[in-house]
Scaffold this active site. Sequence first.
Site, mmCIF file in Angstrom:
data_model
loop_
_atom_site.group_PDB
_atom_site.id
_atom_site.type_symbol
_atom_site.label_atom_id
_atom_site.label_comp_id
_atom_site.label_asym_id
_atom_site.label_seq_id
_atom_site.Cartn_x
_atom_site.Cartn_y
_atom_site.Cartn_z
ATOM 1 N N GLU A 179 0.816 -1.203 0.000
ATOM 2 C CA GLU A 179 0.000 0.000 0.000
ATOM 3 C C GLU A 179 0.855 1.262 0.000
ATOM 4 O O GLU A 179 1.916 1.312 0.620
ATOM 5 C CB GLU A 179 -0.931 -0.029 1.217
ATOM 6 C CG GLU A 179 -1.930 -1.161 1.056
ATOM 7 C CD GLU A 179 -2.775 -1.491 2.283
ATOM 8 O OE1 GLU A 179 -3.855 -2.056 2.084
ATOM 9 O OE2 GLU A 179 -2.359 -1.197 3.410
ATOM 10 N N CYS A 186 3.075 8.502 0.825
ATOM 11 C CA CYS A 186 3.669 7.641 1.852
ATOM 12 C C CYS A 186 3.900 6.268 1.215
ATOM 13 O O CYS A 186 2.948 5.645 0.751
ATOM 14 C CB CYS A 186 2.695 7.568 3.030
ATOM 15 S SG CYS A 186 3.226 6.441 4.326
ATOM 16 N N CYS A 241 6.499 -6.600 7.929
ATOM 17 C CA CYS A 241 7.566 -5.947 8.694
ATOM 18 C C CYS A 241 8.024 -6.899 9.787
ATOM 19 O O CYS A 241 7.221 -7.666 10.319
ATOM 20 C CB CYS A 241 7.053 -4.658 9.332
ATOM 21 S SG CYS A 241 8.339 -3.699 10.185
ATOM 22 N N CYS A 300 6.258 -3.919 16.249
ATOM 23 C CA CYS A 300 5.748 -2.847 17.117
ATOM 24 C C CYS A 300 4.297 -3.191 17.462
ATOM 25 O O CYS A 300 3.492 -3.484 16.581
ATOM 26 C CB CYS A 300 5.823 -1.494 16.408
ATOM 27 S SG CYS A 300 7.512 -0.999 16.025
ATOM 28 N N CYS A 312 1.109 -1.346 15.778
ATOM 29 C CA CYS A 312 1.068 -1.179 14.321
ATOM 30 C C CYS A 312 0.439 -2.400 13.652
ATOM 31 O O CYS A 312 0.783 -3.537 13.968
ATOM 32 C CB CYS A 312 2.485 -0.966 13.801
ATOM 33 S SG CYS A 312 2.565 -0.790 12.005
ATOM 34 N N GLY A 349 6.517 -1.581 6.480
ATOM 35 C CA GLY A 349 7.903 -2.013 6.519
ATOM 36 C C GLY A 349 8.821 -1.109 7.308
ATOM 37 O O GLY A 349 8.474 0.020 7.660
ATOM 38 N N GLU A 350 9.991 -1.639 7.625
ATOM 39 C CA GLU A 350 11.055 -0.872 8.275
ATOM 40 C C GLU A 350 12.090 -0.563 7.192
ATOM 41 O O GLU A 350 12.865 -1.448 6.797
ATOM 42 C CB GLU A 350 11.659 -1.715 9.417
ATOM 43 C CG GLU A 350 12.979 -1.204 9.975
ATOM 44 C CD GLU A 350 12.998 0.275 10.343
ATOM 45 O OE1 GLU A 350 12.090 0.753 11.045
ATOM 46 O OE2 GLU A 350 13.933 0.972 9.891
ATOM 47 N N SER A 374 11.672 6.998 7.611
ATOM 48 C CA SER A 374 11.387 6.845 9.036
ATOM 49 C C SER A 374 11.820 5.466 9.517
ATOM 50 O O SER A 374 11.540 4.456 8.879
ATOM 51 C CB SER A 374 9.880 7.016 9.252
ATOM 52 O OG SER A 374 9.544 6.822 10.605
ATOM 53 N N SER A 416 11.247 6.944 15.084
ATOM 54 C CA SER A 416 10.074 6.725 15.932
ATOM 55 C C SER A 416 10.545 6.471 17.357
ATOM 56 O O SER A 416 11.058 5.396 17.669
ATOM 57 C CB SER A 416 9.281 5.528 15.413
ATOM 58 O OG SER A 416 8.872 5.780 14.087
ATOM 59 N N ASN A 440 -3.827 5.634 15.857
ATOM 60 C CA ASN A 440 -4.923 5.256 14.967
ATOM 61 C C ASN A 440 -5.297 3.802 15.237
ATOM 62 O O ASN A 440 -4.468 2.919 15.041
ATOM 63 C CB ASN A 440 -4.491 5.400 13.504
ATOM 64 C CG ASN A 440 -4.208 6.851 13.154
ATOM 65 O OD1 ASN A 440 -5.023 7.725 13.401
ATOM 66 N ND2 ASN A 440 -3.036 7.112 12.607
ATOM 67 N N CYS A 473 -1.582 6.292 9.525
ATOM 68 C CA CYS A 473 -0.364 5.679 10.067
ATOM 69 C C CYS A 473 -0.722 4.431 10.860
ATOM 70 O O CYS A 473 -1.604 4.476 11.713
ATOM 71 C CB CYS A 473 0.339 6.608 11.050
ATOM 72 S SG CYS A 473 0.682 8.227 10.430
HETATM 73 N N1 SAH Z 1 9.051 1.362 10.385
HETATM 74 C C1 SAH Z 1 9.152 2.777 10.312
HETATM 75 C C2 SAH Z 1 8.098 3.450 9.467
HETATM 76 C C3 SAH Z 1 6.683 2.943 9.535
HETATM 77 S S1 SAH Z 1 5.443 3.634 10.481
HETATM 78 C C4 SAH Z 1 9.142 3.380 11.701
HETATM 79 O O1 SAH Z 1 8.992 2.642 12.656
HETATM 80 O O2 SAH Z 1 9.357 4.563 11.830
HETATM 81 C C5 SAH Z 1 5.451 5.362 10.437
HETATM 82 C C6 SAH Z 1 5.039 5.955 11.786
HETATM 83 O O3 SAH Z 1 3.725 5.546 12.159
HETATM 84 C C7 SAH Z 1 5.973 5.510 12.901
HETATM 85 O O4 SAH Z 1 6.349 6.621 13.671
HETATM 86 C C8 SAH Z 1 5.091 4.597 13.745
HETATM 87 O O5 SAH Z 1 5.505 4.609 15.081
HETATM 88 C C9 SAH Z 1 3.712 5.191 13.523
HETATM 89 N N2 SAH Z 1 2.600 4.273 13.771
HETATM 90 C C10 SAH Z 1 2.575 2.931 13.612
HETATM 91 N N3 SAH Z 1 1.369 2.434 13.950
HETATM 92 C C11 SAH Z 1 0.607 3.485 14.321
HETATM 93 C C12 SAH Z 1 -0.746 3.624 14.749
HETATM 94 N N4 SAH Z 1 -1.548 2.571 14.845
HETATM 95 N N5 SAH Z 1 -1.188 4.853 15.032
HETATM 96 C C13 SAH Z 1 -0.391 5.945 14.884
HETATM 97 N N6 SAH Z 1 0.878 5.878 14.467
HETATM 98 C C14 SAH Z 1 1.389 4.663 14.197
#
Ligand code: SAH
Length: 379
Positions: free
Chosen positions: A103, A120, A127, A131, A134, A175-176, A207, A229, A305, A348
């Site tokens: 996506e 984005c 991934c 986390c 996520c 993804g990371e 990021s 993050s 979110n 996000c």
């Molecule tokens: N893997 C990378 C980029 C992906 S996510 C990273 O960790 O930075 C991009 C941002 O969205 C990150 O800051 C992550 O912490 C945040 N994120 C992930 N899940 C989320 C959620 N459910 N609600 C709000 N932000 C979220």
Amino acid sequence: MDPASPPLDGTGKVWLKAMTRPQLLAWAAQALGARPTQAENLWAALYRRLAAAPDDITEIDADLRARLGACARVDALAVHAVHTAADGTRKLALRTDDGAIIEAVLIPGVVGDAGRATLCVSSQVGCAMNCQFCLTAKMGLIRHLSAAEIIEQVVLARRLFPDTWISNVVFMGMGEPLHNLDAVIAATKILCDDRGLGLSARRVTVSTSGLIPAIQRFFAESPARLAVSINATTDEIRDYIMPVNRKYPLEALLAALRALPMRRRERVTLEYVLLADVNDTPADAERLAALVAGLPCKLNLIPFNPHPGSEFRRPDPERVLAFKAALQAHHLNTSIRTTRGDERMAACGQLGTPPAPPDAADRPRTPPRTRRPPGLVLA
Ligand code: SAH
């Protein structure tokens, strides 16, 4: 890249969009016998005119075009579906050769920034970081994307929405990115090439969850900007919500960021997902201010979110504003990321396929939940 061994797809064809301009020039000379101007024309056809297939590249003569078509491919992804949210955010579901859906999200600018948009992009299918807040994490890591598959997200979005000026690209989709470092560094170079897609390096942001050695290499090799993050202010909470913290804990991460050879006026963006009662207290705001003191940075607060099955909640708006105000009181540049596209699951942390039923044997197993710290009670 050695021009004799360019990146290949599953059928042995060369991914044209995985090569930077110098790489494409060297490869086209060696493999196709192309003159530098012909190779430059090929590059411009890919990224200025957004040509869709070798046959379509009439900027080069028919002979060269035929040789190109025999060994290389222009496309990298197919459009599977486009969902539009009420606020104009568009989620592009794109299909890879091997049938995975990834996506990308097109986020139009709001007041003052209308006419501009941010895309984005995803860097992996799934991934590995796990986390806990996520949705993508629930898929586990299926595979890395090639640089061509990353670049194709931008090319397809520009082709689908020619009237929207995509001025910014953020690697914040699935993804990371720094786990797929070679492809991501190449992709940022391709994006920022001024004879191609022409993004400003200040408007391309990658990021990461905080992979320290990769941050250092990224900083040395990529033209793009970095976002990290942070998401928690104690190792106890960060260990719980971001298991990567057990390997690269907060102090070490912040020390590594402080040691980066930042360019003048450059700032690293620090993202902070706000989770009600987990990391959103006044004490957290104070600890966060102390953690980042002296680091040239911008703080970006992201109210959580929700997605199906998540145990976390978004804090009340007053709580979010209080968190921001506490950081601003320390003279920290702080913004709140407004939630966009969430009713379409395009915000996000909402990207990805929800976990498969247990009998789907061909998917990786959903990564395990981490252990919640004993003192932490979630409503
Ligand atoms: N893997 C990378 C980029 C992906 S996510 C990273 O960790 O930075 C991009 C941002 O969205 C990150 O800051 C992550 O912490 C945040 N994120 C992930 N899940 C989320 C959620 N459910 N609600 C709000 N932000 C979220």
